[in-house]
Design an enzyme around this catalytic site. Structure first.
Site, PDB file in Angstrom:
ATOM      1  N   GLU A 179       0.370  -1.215  -0.302  1.00 18.03           N
ATOM      2  CA  GLU A 179       0.063  -0.006   0.320  1.00 18.03           C
ATOM      3  C   GLU A 179       1.507   0.818   0.395  1.00 18.03           C
ATOM      4  O   GLU A 179       0.369   2.425  -0.469  1.00 18.03           O
ATOM      5  CB  GLU A 179      -0.927  -0.270   1.034  1.00 18.03           C
ATOM      6  CG  GLU A 179      -2.472   0.718   1.321  1.00 18.03           C
ATOM      7  CD  GLU A 179      -3.122   0.522   2.057  1.00 18.03           C
ATOM      8  OE1 GLU A 179      -4.222  -0.125   1.415  1.00 18.03           O
ATOM      9  OE2 GLU A 179      -2.507   0.538   3.304  1.00 18.03           O
ATOM     10  N   HIS A 236       7.694 -26.816  -0.740  1.00 19.69           N
ATOM     11  CA  HIS A 236       6.962 -28.644  -0.952  1.00 19.69           C
ATOM     12  C   HIS A 236       5.581 -28.266  -1.935  1.00 19.69           C
ATOM     13  O   HIS A 236       4.500 -28.834  -2.494  1.00 19.69           O
ATOM     14  CB  HIS A 236       6.282 -29.031   0.266  1.00 19.69           C
ATOM     15  CG  HIS A 236       6.989 -29.681   1.174  1.00 19.69           C
ATOM     16  ND1 HIS A 236       7.582 -31.195   0.775  1.00 19.69           N
ATOM     17  CD2 HIS A 236       7.352 -29.216   1.298  1.00 19.69           C
ATOM     18  CE1 HIS A 236       8.724 -31.306   1.254  1.00 19.69           C
ATOM     19  NE2 HIS A 236       9.214 -30.454   2.049  1.00 19.69           N
ATOM     20  N   LYS A 254     -14.525   0.549  -3.826  1.00 15.11           N
ATOM     21  CA  LYS A 254     -15.634   1.184  -3.038  1.00 15.11           C
ATOM     22  C   LYS A 254     -16.481   1.469  -3.990  1.00 15.11           C
ATOM     23  O   LYS A 254     -18.064   1.208  -2.964  1.00 15.11           O
ATOM     24  CB  LYS A 254     -14.772   1.745  -1.903  1.00 15.11           C
ATOM     25  CG  LYS A 254     -14.063   1.350  -1.284  1.00 15.11           C
ATOM     26  CD  LYS A 254     -13.764   2.603   0.366  1.00 15.11           C
ATOM     27  CE  LYS A 254     -12.391   1.714   1.072  1.00 15.11           C
ATOM     28  NZ  LYS A 254     -12.278   2.585   1.594  1.00 15.11           N
TER      29      LYS A 254
END
Length: 447
Positions: A289, A310, A424
């Site tokens: 951010e 793995h 948003k």
């Protein structure tokens, strides 16, 4: 006490040492900007001297409120998203017994989290879990209207008032919010909740050493004084009076920017201790951010080794050479386990009999580092002398300070996040939120 140590020697096969140390003047200037408030985003620099500015009286107040919640609650729900919960979760997971929540005789409340997603199943399962529990809520939101957190808090507050009664519910809710404005501040004033203030000059992803992180950590029964002591010592070590070579935050910022300039676009934070998983999640938000803007920035990724060797090990070893690794290594474990001898030796592990489990883990760490360097992956290493509150406090401040310096070297504003608003606006338009009528028409036409 020792400090955490940064080792960048294993990067010098990929970038020149003199080029990294050539950042000295720029890195020092960027560090000075953070302290003098002369760089981009300078209204969000309250974290820079935060650890050393917290008074003993304020710590005592936090501990008192935390004890009140511990005395009343079996479970405490931390409602928040992004920096409003990740820092607390990182510290609590790093320092808690991994199986404590399964013990009936545990001393402190179980800390769980809400308001960081909009999953109906998650919220339904959480409310079912809480249905026979004495629980409390720490609601963390500057505005009180962040969708994920506000929605969860509405559900949880309603449930708590139903189960405990409205009067008792008021005693079990703590609001951490704006000093004077916003929906949560208004509700807290109306209901008489205990409140704390989110500092105006500290952004969410830098807030772990404010009340936002400290109160949940104290509720979990962990030592916030030691956490802050570690942060203060790292604050002093990374100050403007320290030389570039002696400042681990400045060195880390420099080497990662030089690697980025040389095509290493992805940084993988590695740990060999499962307790550090959410430190990586916190770090991903901090750097993603802060630096990911203006079409620039290293992509922060993370793996848990040896587990992910793995799964992701093949890609790291032989995939596109656009990565470098930063390994968090814990020098001394808190527990001791030796591998027993087995007369049958069907698993072929008797060559390890009598050795500490941690010795096997350390050799896996060393062997992986050698293999990845041979495979073309630069390696940085951060060593914690032990996994405790003091060194986690050091680590958190180290990463914060390095992030600020690194963002300024990259020439972005490390303290804003304009891109977060895009989803948003679309979500509100799709949900027909009042005031978004034109946006609703436009986005639905696109569908």
């Amino acid at each position: 006490m020792e400090n955490i140590k940064l080792n960048i020697e294993k990067a010098f096969g990929f970038v020149a040492k003199d080029r990294v140390y050539g950042y000295e003047e720029k890195a020092n200037a960027c560090n000075k900007k953070l302290h003098e408030g002369t760089g981009k985003g300078n209204d969000f620099l309250g974290w820079v001297n935060l650890p050393s500015s917290i008074s003993d009286q304020f710590i005592t107040e936090i501990e008192t409120v935390a004890k009140g919640l511990r005395d009343k609650c079996e479970v405490v729900v931390v409602a928040g998203i992004g920096g409003s919960y990740l820092g607390a979760k990182a510290v609590i997971n790093a320092l808690s017994d991994g199986f404590d929540r399964l013990r009936e005789d545990r001393e402190n409340p179980v800390v769980v989290y809400a308001g960081n997603n909009i999953s109906e199943d998650y919220l339904a399962e959480l409310t079912e879990y809480l249905s026979d529990k004495q629980f409390g809520i720490i609601n963390i939101s500057k505005s009180g209207t962040t969708t994920e957190t506000a929605l969860a808090f509405r559900l949880l507050r309603t449930q708590l008032e139903h189960q405990a009664g409205k009067e008792e519910a008021r005693k079990r809710i703590v609001a951490i919010t704006d000093a004077s404005k916003g929906a949560l501040r208004k509700l807290a004033s109306q209901e008489g909740y205990q409140t704390f203030v989110i500092p105006d000059n500290v952004g969410g992803r830098f807030s772990v050493l404010t009340l936002v992180g400290l109160l949940p950590v104290a509720v979990a029964g962990l030592n916030i004084r030691e956490l802050l002591k570690g942060a203060v010592d790292m604050e002093n070590l990374c100050g403007t009076e320290t030389s570039f070579a002696g400042n681990p935050a400045a060195l880390y910022a420099a080497v990662r920017n030089e690697l980025y300039k040389n095509g290493k676009k992805i940084e993988i934070l590695v740990n060999y201790h499962p307790k550090l998983h959410f430190v990586s999640e916190w770090w991903k938000q901090l750097y993603g951010e802060s630096e990911g803007k203006e079409n620039k920035g290293i992509f922060p990724a993370a793996v848990d080794f040896t587990t992910d060797l793995h799964s992701m090990g093949q890609w790291i070893q032989e995939g596109e050479r656009s990565i470098f690794e930063t390994v968090i290594s814990v020098k001394n474990t808190n527990k001791k386990m030796e591998i027993p001898f087995d007369p049958e030796n069907l698993d072929g592990l008797n060559f390890l009999a009598g050795k500490r489990v941690d010795e096997v883990n350390k050799m896996a760490e060393l062997g992986t580092q050698i293999a990845h360097i041979d495979g073309g992956v630069p390696n940085l290493r951060i060593e914690l002398p032990a996994l405790n509150a003091y060194y986690i406090g050091q680590l958190l401040y180290f990463f914060e300070k390095a992030c600020g310096i690194s963002g300024y070297i990259l020439d972005v504003n490390p303290f804003d996040q304009p891109g977060v608003e895009a989803y948003k606006k679309n979500m509100f338009a799709l949900l027909d939120k009042p005031g978004y009528e034109e946006e609703s028409k436009a986005i639905k036409a696109r569908l």
